[in-house]
Each structure stands twice: as C-alpha cells, then as structure tokens.
Scaffold this motif. Structure first.
Motif, PDB file in Angstrom:
ATOM      1  N   MET A   1       0.840  -1.201   0.000  1.00  0.00           N
ATOM      2  CA  MET A   1       0.000   0.000   0.000  1.00  0.00           C
ATOM      3  C   MET A   1       0.877   1.254   0.000  1.00  0.00           C
ATOM      4  O   MET A   1       1.906   1.311   0.654  1.00  0.00           O
ATOM      5  CB  MET A   1      -0.910   0.025   1.229  1.00  0.00           C
ATOM      6  N   SER A   2       0.440   2.246  -0.756  1.00  0.00           N
ATOM      7  CA  SER A   2       1.174   3.511  -0.837  1.00  0.00           C
ATOM      8  C   SER A   2       0.154   4.640  -0.880  1.00  0.00           C
ATOM      9  O   SER A   2      -0.380   4.977  -1.937  1.00  0.00           O
ATOM     10  CB  SER A   2       2.052   3.518  -2.099  1.00  0.00           C
TER      11      SER A   2
ATOM     12  N   TYR B   1       0.328  11.332   2.072  1.00  0.00           N
ATOM     13  CA  TYR B   1       0.075  11.964   3.373  1.00  0.00           C
ATOM     14  C   TYR B   1      -1.217  12.762   3.360  1.00  0.00           C
ATOM     15  O   TYR B   1      -1.919  12.860   4.371  1.00  0.00           O
ATOM     16  CB  TYR B   1       1.254  12.834   3.790  1.00  0.00           C
ATOM     17  N   LEU B   2      -1.581  13.320   2.215  1.00  0.00           N
ATOM     18  CA  LEU B   2      -2.829  14.074   2.122  1.00  0.00           C
ATOM     19  C   LEU B   2      -4.031  13.157   2.298  1.00  0.00           C
ATOM     20  O   LEU B   2      -4.959  13.474   3.056  1.00  0.00           O
ATOM     21  CB  LEU B   2      -2.906  14.787   0.769  1.00  0.00           C
ATOM     22  N   ASN B   3      -4.025  12.004   1.643  1.00  0.00           N
ATOM     23  CA  ASN B   3      -5.160  11.093   1.782  1.00  0.00           C
ATOM     24  C   ASN B   3      -5.218  10.464   3.164  1.00  0.00           C
ATOM     25  O   ASN B   3      -6.300  10.149   3.666  1.00  0.00           O
ATOM     26  CB  ASN B   3      -5.100  10.019   0.693  1.00  0.00           C
TER      27      ASN B   3
ATOM     28  N   ASP C   1      11.877   9.272   5.100  1.00  0.00           N
ATOM     29  CA  ASP C   1      11.570   7.845   5.190  1.00  0.00           C
ATOM     30  C   ASP C   1      10.728   7.351   4.013  1.00  0.00           C
ATOM     31  O   ASP C   1      10.621   6.134   3.796  1.00  0.00           O
ATOM     32  CB  ASP C   1      10.844   7.536   6.505  1.00  0.00           C
ATOM     33  N   GLN C   2      10.118   8.275   3.274  1.00  0.00           N
ATOM     34  CA  GLN C   2       9.300   7.888   2.113  1.00  0.00           C
ATOM     35  C   GLN C   2      10.146   7.606   0.874  1.00  0.00           C
ATOM     36  O   GLN C   2       9.656   7.041  -0.107  1.00  0.00           O
ATOM     37  CB  GLN C   2       8.301   9.002   1.785  1.00  0.00           C
ATOM     38  N   LEU C   3      11.414   8.007   0.873  1.00  0.00           N
ATOM     39  CA  LEU C   3      12.231   7.943  -0.341  1.00  0.00           C
ATOM     40  C   LEU C   3      12.370   6.526  -0.919  1.00  0.00           C
ATOM     41  O   LEU C   3      12.248   6.350  -2.134  1.00  0.00           O
ATOM     42  CB  LEU C   3      13.600   8.561  -0.079  1.00  0.00           C
ATOM     43  N   PRO C   4      12.634   5.491  -0.098  1.00  0.00           N
ATOM     44  CA  PRO C   4      12.720   4.143  -0.687  1.00  0.00           C
ATOM     45  C   PRO C   4      11.438   3.721  -1.390  1.00  0.00           C
ATOM     46  O   PRO C   4      11.483   3.073  -2.442  1.00  0.00           O
ATOM     47  CB  PRO C   4      13.011   3.250   0.528  1.00  0.00           C
ATOM     48  N   LEU C   5      10.293   4.089  -0.827  1.00  0.00           N
ATOM     49  CA  LEU C   5       9.011   3.740  -1.449  1.00  0.00           C
ATOM     50  C   LEU C   5       8.815   4.507  -2.753  1.00  0.00           C
ATOM     51  O   LEU C   5       8.272   3.973  -3.727  1.00  0.00           O
ATOM     52  CB  LEU C   5       7.871   4.032  -0.480  1.00  0.00           C
ATOM     53  N   ILE C   6       9.270   5.753  -2.789  1.00  0.00           N
ATOM     54  CA  ILE C   6       9.178   6.538  -4.019  1.00  0.00           C
ATOM     55  C   ILE C   6      10.051   5.923  -5.109  1.00  0.00           C
ATOM     56  O   ILE C   6       9.652   5.857  -6.278  1.00  0.00           O
ATOM     57  CB  ILE C   6       9.571   8.003  -3.754  1.00  0.00           C
ATOM     58  N   ILE C   7      11.247   5.456  -4.727  1.00  0.00           N
ATOM     59  CA  ILE C   7      12.117   4.791  -5.689  1.00  0.00           C
ATOM     60  C   ILE C   7      11.432   3.551  -6.262  1.00  0.00           C
ATOM     61  O   ILE C   7      11.508   3.271  -7.462  1.00  0.00           O
ATOM     62  CB  ILE C   7      13.461   4.410  -5.031  1.00  0.00           C
ATOM     63  N   GLU C   8      10.745   2.827  -5.412  1.00  0.00           N
ATOM     64  CA  GLU C   8      10.070   1.601  -5.844  1.00  0.00           C
ATOM     65  C   GLU C   8       8.853   1.891  -6.718  1.00  0.00           C
ATOM     66  O   GLU C   8       8.644   1.238  -7.747  1.00  0.00           O
ATOM     67  CB  GLU C   8       9.641   0.793  -4.619  1.00  0.00           C
ATOM     68  N   LYS C   9       8.054   2.890  -6.343  1.00  0.00           N
ATOM     69  CA  LYS C   9       6.765   3.118  -6.996  1.00  0.00           C
ATOM     70  C   LYS C   9       6.826   4.125  -8.141  1.00  0.00           C
ATOM     71  O   LYS C   9       5.974   4.110  -9.026  1.00  0.00           O
ATOM     72  CB  LYS C   9       5.757   3.609  -5.955  1.00  0.00           C
ATOM     73  N   GLY C  10       7.795   5.040  -8.120  1.00  0.00           N
ATOM     74  CA  GLY C  10       7.850   6.069  -9.157  1.00  0.00           C
ATOM     75  C   GLY C  10       6.608   6.945  -9.143  1.00  0.00           C
ATOM     76  O   GLY C  10       6.148   7.374  -8.084  1.00  0.00           O
ATOM     77  N   ALA C  11       6.033   7.196 -10.307  1.00  0.00           N
ATOM     78  CA  ALA C  11       4.865   8.074 -10.410  1.00  0.00           C
ATOM     79  C   ALA C  11       3.627   7.482  -9.751  1.00  0.00           C
ATOM     80  O   ALA C  11       2.645   8.197  -9.510  1.00  0.00           O
ATOM     81  CB  ALA C  11       4.568   8.387 -11.878  1.00  0.00           C
TER      82      ALA C  11
ATOM     83  N   TYR D   1       3.588   6.334  -6.748  1.00  0.00           N
ATOM     84  CA  TYR D   1       3.709   6.532  -5.296  1.00  0.00           C
ATOM     85  C   TYR D   1       2.521   7.322  -4.753  1.00  0.00           C
ATOM     86  O   TYR D   1       2.146   8.381  -5.283  1.00  0.00           O
ATOM     87  CB  TYR D   1       4.994   7.282  -4.961  1.00  0.00           C
ATOM     88  N   GLY D   2       1.928   6.810  -3.681  1.00  0.00           N
ATOM     89  CA  GLY D   2       0.899   7.537  -2.947  1.00  0.00           C
ATOM     90  C   GLY D   2      -0.464   7.588  -3.590  1.00  0.00           C
ATOM     91  O   GLY D   2      -1.340   8.308  -3.105  1.00  0.00           O
TER      92      GLY D   2
END
Length: 341
Positions: A1-2, A5-7, A103-113, A115-116
């Motif tokens: 799950m990604s 922070y807004l949601n 701390d979100q950076l690894p998830l951003i690397i994994e998910k790209g656009a 993410y979130g």
C-alpha cells in the motif's frame, strides 16, 4: 500500500467527523463536501491546512470545544506528525517531521509516479480528444489525452474521452513548429505549459535553454542525475545494507524530499483539471529544487556523493528524483527527450 500523506489526513478527518454522534448525517456530508484540506498558500504555516473547524463552528447542535479536541487529536496521531496548531482564525495547520519525508524515499524509488496513489477517489474525468490533429491546439489535446490515459491506469480513476468536432486549423502552423523544434519537443512544450501557451507560440521559447523552460530543465536534471550515477537503480543497489537517513540535514535536501512526496497531489490536480500540465509543472518544480541543491553541494567537484557514511542516503534522495522524473516523462509521452550533452 502507498497512500499519500494528504489522503491519510483526509481519512483521519473523515473518521473524526464520523465519531461525532451529535452531528446529523446530512450535516456531516455537507461539511465533508465543503471542507478544504491542502497545502497552505504559505509554506511557513505548515504542510497541510484545513478549514474544518470554521465549518463546524457554525453548527449549533454540537459542542465545539469537544469537536476541536477530537479533530486535533486525530491529526496528532498521524504518522510522522510534528505539530498540529489550532490558529486564531480557526484554521488547523499541520506540520510533519523532516524524518517523515525522508523515510518515504525508498518507497518513491520503488513506486515512481504511482507513489501515494492508493486510496485516491475521484469521479470519472472527461478528456477531450480531437477528431483530427491539424494544429497546435489539437496536437496538445492528443498528447494530453494520452497522458491522461496513463494517469488513469496508474491511479485507477476512470476517464471518458469526448471526441471533439472537426474544425479548421488555427494559429502557428503545427508542421512549422515540428520542423523547428522536432516532434517530441513540440509535444513536450505543449503539455509542459498551460493551454494558453499556444496562443503566442514561439519555437525559440519552446526549446529555450533556460531553467525557466521545462523542456530544458526536466531533461537536463535527468541527464545530470545519470552523469552523477545518482539513479534509482544505483540507489537500490546501495540500500541493501540499510540506509541512515539522518545524515540528510540540509534544508534543501528536506525540501526536495517533501516535494517528492507531493507527487500524488500533482496527479490529483492533473486528473481534476483533465490536464497533464499539472504533472509537468510538478516535475519542473522538482528539477528546480534539484538545481538549487546542486548549486549548494557541488556534487561534481565535492565529496557530496563519495563520503561513505552519507552516500547511501544521498543516493536515496537523488535516486527518488530520478525515479519520479523518468516515470513522469514516460506518463507524459515525452521520455525520448534527452538534453543536453
């Protein structure tokens, strides 16, 4: 799950309202429709701001003091929360700890656009599709429709293409723009600028080599990340033994990380407006944040990326930017633009 922070904050707000038993359901739904929760106009105020207390204060059937405590408490329990302030004008301003963004950076690397984007809820989006591509306007509509289809697949939000009637060509000739700028850069200039850009289209401005021009700045940032070896793949490779993110202490590093976490907001704006320009504007903002950091740390001539203790975390930051830019230009259909050797 990604989930962005807004949601997450929206979910907390909705849950807090549902827990108010004295609030009639019709009033609750009305307040949810009118409530605003978004980044404030001034960054110094915080990361998110909401008018929910202003709306609730007008309702006579509830105890305002107890509601205020309940809402503030709901926001304070959010992951990464630093401060929740009930301001004198009855806005609630929310600020996250710097560590949350990092701390979100690894998830951003994994998910790209992507993410979130989990949990995003929007009604189906109507996207115009030209009957014929014969000028800059219809070309922009075609490029935009393709970008919106990509965003639909990423977000799960439906789009409905509305075919426009055929019409004669107007404005600066499309063939002349492509001849002077190339096809892909013409497409990039059209989608990376507001729709009104075509009214005074200039081939010179479309491919001008300045940081103010996204057709230059975004590919240039992409190229520099590659030259530095600060790619998402390199960041993944050096993160296998864990990464100490606490070494990222520069305000410019934290600001870039926070900007990367705002990708879902840009996607939401693009979907609501049915215009990929908002995603391009986000990529442009990130590129400028990168250049600002670049000017401070001089990664080519300094030890910024070679100090062993700090290198993995710094690669996480720049690798996340690489992932977002690469995925973003793919979504926009302009990933073939490579500048500037």
């Amino acid at each position: 799950m990604s989930i962005s922070y807004l949601n997450q904050a929206r979910k907390a707000l909705k849950t807090a309202l549902e827990d108010i038993e004295a609030l009639p359901d019709a009033v609750r739904q009305e307040i949810l429709k009118e409530a605003v929760l978004r980044p404030p106009r001034e960054r110094s105020w915080g990361d998110l701001s909401t008018n929910i207390l202003i709306l609730l204060k007008s309702k006579q059937e509830i105890s305002f003091d107890s509601i205020e405590k309940s809402l503030v408490s709901a926001f304070e329990r959010l992951e990464g929360m630093d401060e929740v302030r009930h301001e004198g004008n009855d806005y609630i301003n929310i600020r996250y700890r710097p560590e949350f963004w990092l701390d979100q950076l690894p998830l951003i690397i994994e998910k790209g656009a992507a993410y979130g984007l989990d949990g995003m809820t929007l009604e189906a989006v109507a996207v115009p599709m030209p009957a014929e591509v014969n000028d800059l306007l219809s070309c922009r509509q075609q490029v935009n429709a393709a970008a919106m289809a990509e965003l639909s697949m990423l977000s799960g939000i439906d789009i409905e293409q509305e075919e426009l009637p055929q019409r004669p060509a107007v404005g600066f000739p499309l063939a002349a723009a492509i001849s002077r700028c190339t096809e892909v850069k013409t497409h990039f200039a059209l989608i990376a600028n507001p729709a009104g850009f075509i009214d005074a289209f200039s081939p010179i401005l479309a491919i001008d080599r300045t940081y103010d021009n996204p057709v230059f700045a975004i590919p240039y940032a992409r190229m520099m990340l590659g030259r530095l070896g600060a790619t998402s793949e390199q960041a993944k490779a050096e993160a296998k033994n864990g990464v100490d993110m606490s070494v990222l202490t520069l305000p410019e590093e934290v600001t870039l990380a926070r900007g990367l976490c705002s990708g879902p907001l840009a996607v939401e704006r693009a979907l609501k407006a049915a215009d990929g320009f908002h995603l391009a504007a986000h990529l442009q903002e990130l590129s400028l944040l990168f250049f600002r950091l670049f000017d401070i740390v001089h990664p080519v001539s300094s030890t910024y990326l070679t100090v062993l203790e700090a290198r993995p975390a710094r690669l996480q930051l720049l690798g996340a930017l690489d992932a977002v830019i690469n995925d973003g230009v793919r979504v926009l259909g302009v990933d073939m633009v490579k500048e500037y050797a």
